[in-house]
Write an enzyme that holds these catalytic residues in place. Structure first.
Site, PDB file in Angstrom:
ATOM      1  CB  VAL A 133     -60.579 -10.545  30.498  1.00 39.58           C
ATOM      2  CG1 VAL A 133     -59.934  -9.811  31.481  1.00 39.58           C
ATOM      3  CG2 VAL A 133     -60.883 -11.902  31.014  1.00 39.58           C
ATOM      4  CD  GLU A 191     -77.011  -6.629  36.375  1.00 40.16           C
ATOM      5  OE1 GLU A 191     -78.230  -6.637  36.631  1.00 40.16           O
ATOM      6  OE2 GLU A 191     -76.316  -6.696  35.539  1.00 40.16           O
ATOM      7  CG  ASP A 202     -67.327  -9.445  36.790  1.00 35.76           C
ATOM      8  OD1 ASP A 202     -67.956  -9.802  36.029  1.00 35.76           O
ATOM      9  OD2 ASP A 202     -66.451  -8.194  36.439  1.00 35.76           O
ATOM     10  CE  LYS A 206     -64.977  -8.811  34.116  1.00 32.13           C
ATOM     11  NZ  LYS A 206     -65.303  -7.416  34.128  1.00 32.13           N
ATOM     12  N   GLY A 303     -70.134  -2.641  28.333  1.00 31.09           N
ATOM     13  CA  GLY A 303     -70.967  -1.894  27.106  1.00 31.09           C
ATOM     14  C   GLY A 303     -71.152  -2.576  25.940  1.00 31.09           C
TER      15      GLY A 303
END
Length: 438
Positions: A133, A191, A202, A206, A303
């Site tokens: 998360v 994507e 997504d 989370k 990242g």
């Protein structure tokens, strides 16, 4: 003491970042953990060794992930392959073999976390998932440990950087959704199939995890209401700004009298709120505890290195606790496993929020009165209204309204009646609103 031997599944973006962090910060990590940490065995079907700093320090690399979880030398398995399967099978096999697990896989935890944590509890091993998360933001540790003395009242998070980038560009530059999405894909933020990001899946993964940590309930991904941003129009972003609001794609978890709210959707929030000014691909989570008050956690939500930061922090925690009695470790979901509550997660129709409404109506007398009457019959009061001037030669006019709080089921009935009016020529655009104060 002998270094702890770690097995790594996946050498993609986050896997490569994890190798880099463990290698370049090896001495500092050992000072914090009390012993060295070495990647003794890694598995990846495809990877680019020239792009991974420290890859030469890995003991051996193969393409069989199950060989890693079966390796008797490995004490901790780091799962970074993502998805539901074979990640679930690999994690459960690692646990069965008595190995601790660290994962960045939010989908796996949201969907199968209850099963995984039960297996880990039985085997006396730990499962770390800080990186699942908000990337490098230590929000899970904050909820499990830093805020443990608090009764958490609510939280609201920008927990998907792709959606936040799109909405920021739409606001700052007046661009359309499709145009910004194409740029996000070109920049690698989205994507080729952006559904998980722009439709809120997504973020729902989370939020499911955060809600369980905050309120001590089992993971219930299937009960999290999810709505994306693909229908947000540039004019809605502009109208919101005129009214002093910004549109953010929020995950919201809240205690209410009837149960727990778990919902992901576009939300109008006052522009003066700190979280309204979190822009671009950055993430932020605002948590309200009864003792501490509102606290904001901000940083890079994705990242290689930010996510690897969280992965390695979990590995360090596991190393520190290797000799600890399993019953004295921090519980996976913050509350002791036998103390999870059966508090219901509310369906969205029972949730109360305020609303932004935009509709296109014929420019004729009495239209506004009929709409106001419908809203009044459902107990919905109007806080503010804007009637835009029709364009030259147009016979219709945009109407924008902000309402006070109302139960969603009543709003659904009102919208259905408004859309049935002959004078209303397009479906009503509805965006929920939150003040996020107190």
């Amino acid at each position: 003491m002998e270094p702890v031997k770690v097995g790594l599944l996946g050498l993609g973006t986050v896997g490569g970042g994890t190798v880099s962090v463990l290698t370049r910060n090896a001495a500092e990590i050992a000072r914090r953990a009390g012993r060295g940490i070495e990647i003794a065995h890694a598995a990846a079907r495809e990877y680019k060794p020239e792009g991974i700093d420290g890859i030469a320090q890995i003991g051996r690399i193969g393409d069989d992930a199950f060989a890693v979880v079966e390796d008797p030398e490995i004490q901790i398995v780091i799962e970074l392959i993502g998805g539901y399967s074979p990640a679930r099978e690999l994690v459960l096999k690692a646990i069965e073999n008595g190995k601790h697990v660290v994962t960045a896989n939010k989908a796996l935890i949201a969907k199968h976390g209850n099963e995984i944590f039960a297996a880990a509890q039985k085997q006396g091993v730990m499962v770390g998932f800080e990186a699942a998360v908000a990337g490098g933001i230590p929000i899970i540790k904050a909820l499990r440990e830093g805020l443990a003395a608090n009764h958490i009242e609510w939280m609201a998070g920008i927990i998907n950087g792709t959606g936040n980038f799109i909405l920021t560009e739409m606001r700052d530059k007046g661009r359309d959704f499709a145009d910004v999405l194409a740029e996000a894909q070109a920049l690698g933020y989205a994507e080729a199939d952006p559904t998980f990001d722009v439709e809120g899946i997504d973020a729902a993964h989370k939020l499911t995890i955060l809600g369980s940590l905050a309120f001590g309930i089992p993971l219930q991904f299937d009960r999290c209401f999810t709505e994306g941003i693909s229908k947000i129009d540039a004019q809605d972003v502009a109208y919101a700004a005129e009214l002093g609001y910004r549109i953010k794609h929020l995950g919201i978890a809240r205690r209410s009298a009837g149960g727990i709210e778990l919902r992901v959707h576009p939300t109008l929030i006052p522009e003066r709120r700190l979280i309204a000014n979190v822009d671009g691909v950055m993430n932020a989570v605002l948590v309200k505890g009864d003792a501490v008050g509102p606290t904001l956690y901000y940083g890079a939500g994705a990242g290689a290195l930010p996510t690897a930061s969280a992965v390695v922090a979990d590995v360090i925690d596991v190393v520190r606790a290797l000799t600890t009695d399993p019953n004295n470790r921090v519980p996976h979901l913050a509350f002791q496993p036998d103390e999870l509550a059966d508090t219901p997660v509310l369906p969205i129709a029972e949730v109360e929020t305020a609303y932004y409404l935009r509709l296109l109506a014929l420019d004729q007398p009495g239209v506004m009165a009929r709409i106001a009457s419908i809203l009044g019959d459902q107990g919905i009061s109007i806080e503010a209204i804007k009637q835009k001037e029709p364009g030259e030669g147009d016979s219709h006019v945009p109407l924008v309204m902000l309402t006070h709080g109302v139960v969603e089921g009543h709003m659904n009935q009102a919208i259905a009646q408004i859309e049935a009016l002959e004078s209303v020529i397009e479906p009503v655009v509805r965006i929920r609103m939150e003040t996020l104060s107190g």
